[in-house]
Scaffold this motif. Sequence first.
Motif, mmCIF file in Angstrom:
data_model
loop_
_atom_site.group_PDB
_atom_site.id
_atom_site.type_symbol
_atom_site.label_atom_id
_atom_site.label_comp_id
_atom_site.label_asym_id
_atom_site.label_seq_id
_atom_site.Cartn_x
_atom_site.Cartn_y
_atom_site.Cartn_z
ATOM 1 N N ILE A 194 0.654 6.635 4.119
ATOM 2 C CA ILE A 194 -0.473 6.643 5.157
ATOM 3 C C ILE A 194 -1.846 6.724 4.214
ATOM 4 O O ILE A 194 -2.255 6.155 4.752
ATOM 5 C CB ILE A 194 0.108 7.861 5.541
ATOM 6 N N GLY A 195 -1.790 7.067 3.343
ATOM 7 C CA GLY A 195 -2.423 6.932 2.680
ATOM 8 C C GLY A 195 -3.914 5.780 2.382
ATOM 9 O O GLY A 195 -5.060 6.061 2.588
ATOM 10 N N VAL A 196 -2.838 4.532 2.212
ATOM 11 C CA VAL A 196 -3.380 3.698 1.415
ATOM 12 C C VAL A 196 -3.729 3.065 3.537
ATOM 13 O O VAL A 196 -5.009 2.300 3.189
ATOM 14 C CB VAL A 196 -1.732 2.656 0.936
ATOM 15 N N MET A 197 -3.262 3.393 3.842
ATOM 16 C CA MET A 197 -3.424 3.283 5.807
ATOM 17 C C MET A 197 -4.609 3.438 6.049
ATOM 18 O O MET A 197 -5.430 2.904 6.691
ATOM 19 C CB MET A 197 -2.357 3.408 6.397
ATOM 20 N N ALA A 198 -5.063 4.297 5.648
ATOM 21 C CA ALA A 198 -6.540 5.512 5.871
ATOM 22 C C ALA A 198 -7.511 4.988 5.230
ATOM 23 O O ALA A 198 -8.722 4.283 5.228
ATOM 24 C CB ALA A 198 -5.642 6.928 5.968
ATOM 25 N N ILE A 199 -7.160 4.256 3.727
ATOM 26 C CA ILE A 199 -8.519 3.639 3.570
ATOM 27 C C ILE A 199 -8.501 2.297 3.441
ATOM 28 O O ILE A 199 -9.869 2.188 3.562
ATOM 29 C CB ILE A 199 -8.132 4.222 1.648
ATOM 30 N N THR A 200 -7.881 1.295 4.185
ATOM 31 C CA THR A 200 -8.012 -0.152 3.978
ATOM 32 C C THR A 200 -7.852 -0.080 5.918
ATOM 33 O O THR A 200 -9.043 -1.600 5.420
ATOM 34 C CB THR A 200 -6.682 -0.907 3.206
ATOM 35 N N LYS A 201 -7.883 0.472 6.520
ATOM 36 C CA LYS A 201 -7.918 0.790 8.019
ATOM 37 C C LYS A 201 -7.126 -0.095 7.832
ATOM 38 O O LYS A 201 -7.293 -1.128 9.147
ATOM 39 C CB LYS A 201 -9.668 0.341 8.514
ATOM 40 N N ILE A 202 -5.817 -0.649 7.341
ATOM 41 C CA ILE A 202 -4.865 -1.489 7.947
ATOM 42 C C ILE A 202 -3.955 -1.136 7.684
ATOM 43 O O ILE A 202 -3.068 -0.562 6.948
ATOM 44 C CB ILE A 202 -4.759 -2.678 6.657
ATOM 45 N N HIS A 203 -2.934 -0.819 8.977
ATOM 46 C CA HIS A 203 -2.113 -0.770 9.996
ATOM 47 C C HIS A 203 -0.746 -1.983 10.132
ATOM 48 O O HIS A 203 -0.244 -1.014 10.519
ATOM 49 C CB HIS A 203 -2.069 0.205 10.444
ATOM 50 N N SER A 204 -1.020 -2.631 9.301
ATOM 51 C CA SER A 204 -0.387 -3.481 10.286
ATOM 52 C C SER A 204 1.082 -3.256 9.756
ATOM 53 O O SER A 204 1.613 -3.076 8.435
ATOM 54 C CB SER A 204 -0.736 -5.161 9.430
ATOM 55 N N ILE A 205 2.060 -3.800 11.123
ATOM 56 C CA ILE A 205 3.551 -3.519 10.455
ATOM 57 C C ILE A 205 4.242 -4.476 9.483
ATOM 58 O O ILE A 205 4.776 -4.438 8.679
ATOM 59 C CB ILE A 205 4.570 -3.182 11.926
ATOM 60 N N TYR A 206 3.640 -5.900 9.596
ATOM 61 C CA TYR A 206 3.653 -6.658 8.699
ATOM 62 C C TYR A 206 3.465 -6.368 7.530
ATOM 63 O O TYR A 206 4.042 -6.899 6.114
ATOM 64 C CB TYR A 206 3.087 -8.432 9.500
ATOM 65 N N VAL A 207 2.613 -6.036 7.017
ATOM 66 C CA VAL A 207 2.179 -5.876 4.776
ATOM 67 C C VAL A 207 2.953 -4.398 4.963
ATOM 68 O O VAL A 207 3.279 -4.812 4.031
ATOM 69 C CB VAL A 207 0.751 -4.435 5.799
ATOM 70 N N ILE A 208 3.741 -3.092 6.141
ATOM 71 C CA ILE A 208 5.164 -2.034 5.006
ATOM 72 C C ILE A 208 5.930 -3.373 5.014
ATOM 73 O O ILE A 208 6.845 -2.928 4.227
ATOM 74 C CB ILE A 208 4.601 -1.415 6.687
ATOM 75 N N ALA A 209 6.333 -4.072 6.299
ATOM 76 C CA ALA A 209 7.696 -4.996 6.130
ATOM 77 C C ALA A 209 7.842 -5.575 4.564
ATOM 78 O O ALA A 209 8.660 -5.998 3.957
ATOM 79 C CB ALA A 209 7.591 -5.831 7.531
#
Length: 433
Positions: A308-323
């Motif tokens: 979640i911290g990575v998403m907050a810093i990068t502002k990239i919330h893509s479900i495809y990135v997590i997948a």
Amino acid sequence: MNDNDIILKVDEKPAVSQWFGLSFQHLFAMFGSTVLVPILVGINPAIALLSSGLGTLAHMSVTKFKVPAYMGSSFAYIGAMTLLMKNGGMPAIAQGAMTGGLVYLIVALVVKAIGKGWIDKVLPPIVVGPIVMVIGLSLAPTAINDAMYTDVAHLQGYSLAYIIIALITVLAIVIYSIYGKGFLSVVPILLGIITGYVAAIIIGKITGNDIVSFTEISKAHWLSIPPVEIPFASYRWAFYPSAILTMAPIAFVTMTEHFGHIMVLNSLTKKDYFQDPGLERTLSGDGAAQIIAGFLGAPPVTSYGENIGVMAITKIHSIYVIAGAAVLAVLVSFIGKITALLQSIPAPVIGGASIALFGVIAASGLKILVENKVNFDIKRNLLISSVVLVIGIGGMIINITQNFQISSVAIATLLGIILNLVLPKDPSEAPTK
């Protein structure tokens, strides 16, 4: 943060040329904690990586690929797993983990039956904001200890070299985040860890200490199948009532952390996952992931604040990135050389990255309070936030038994909810948006 601040929304795909790097830094973010838990308990970390990836994909499937949550090894069960490893071995731990997953599924059915209109009443901004801050700040000692001590387990071996490496790592992340252009600006965590890794090698040479060891990398095989332990195939199934009684109650504790992580994701992505896909699905996703982990002989899993911290810093919330990170975790669990390389990342580098990640989570909680214009001139709001912050950050724990305790995050969450429900509201309090 408004929608214009988000680089990639949850349902948006990254460019093919960037996808690997974006997913790989999520792998880095979760790696340290995910492999540390099995190492402490005596389980092969490759199994944890495998179950982490498969569990994340299962969670995504259950939540209709709407929630960008990554599942990693849970620290809450370490005490219980250590005891069960001595008395019943891996079969007992597996049974306890799967039972914990069933508890999640049962609670999900209850939520589905009674509805979810109670969520906004039980978890308003004055409760959510401080809890989110606690989730980030309660992890701060873990980051700092990694950055200071050569022997983290006993908090011994203070090292100035470690501190320098950690500071280089966190400053690199800051610089890449602020001044990076193009692709560099969206993988600051990955680049910061690489920078810290190189710095650790150089400083190790200068000081004459092997801060980074390549011995295990040279010994490792390229292809190495994770030694999974599957019931009825790897071992004879038996009933372990002690495992069920020891681990099932802990599921209720980790649920409070689940609520907190969903709150953070709601704030980051500007969505309401309690409503869509629904709390019953997010709980079911956690339960399914935990059952998979137990079935494979891995530690129980939970959603990870690091990612979640990575998403907050990068502002990239893509479900495809997590997948993508989940798929990479599965692949890495089969590649011995890569697993050994990741395990060679020294503690101060992980600590430096964690300083940035955990801090951003805490700041997200403050952001919730600011955005909802919570009035701290009102005593009710001041007292609720004060109690939650001090108990959560202070590290209060309640020992129910020798092997079962309620964490500070769980206590702070429960007290925040109770105080909000019982304290009378000030008539002068302005409505929150």
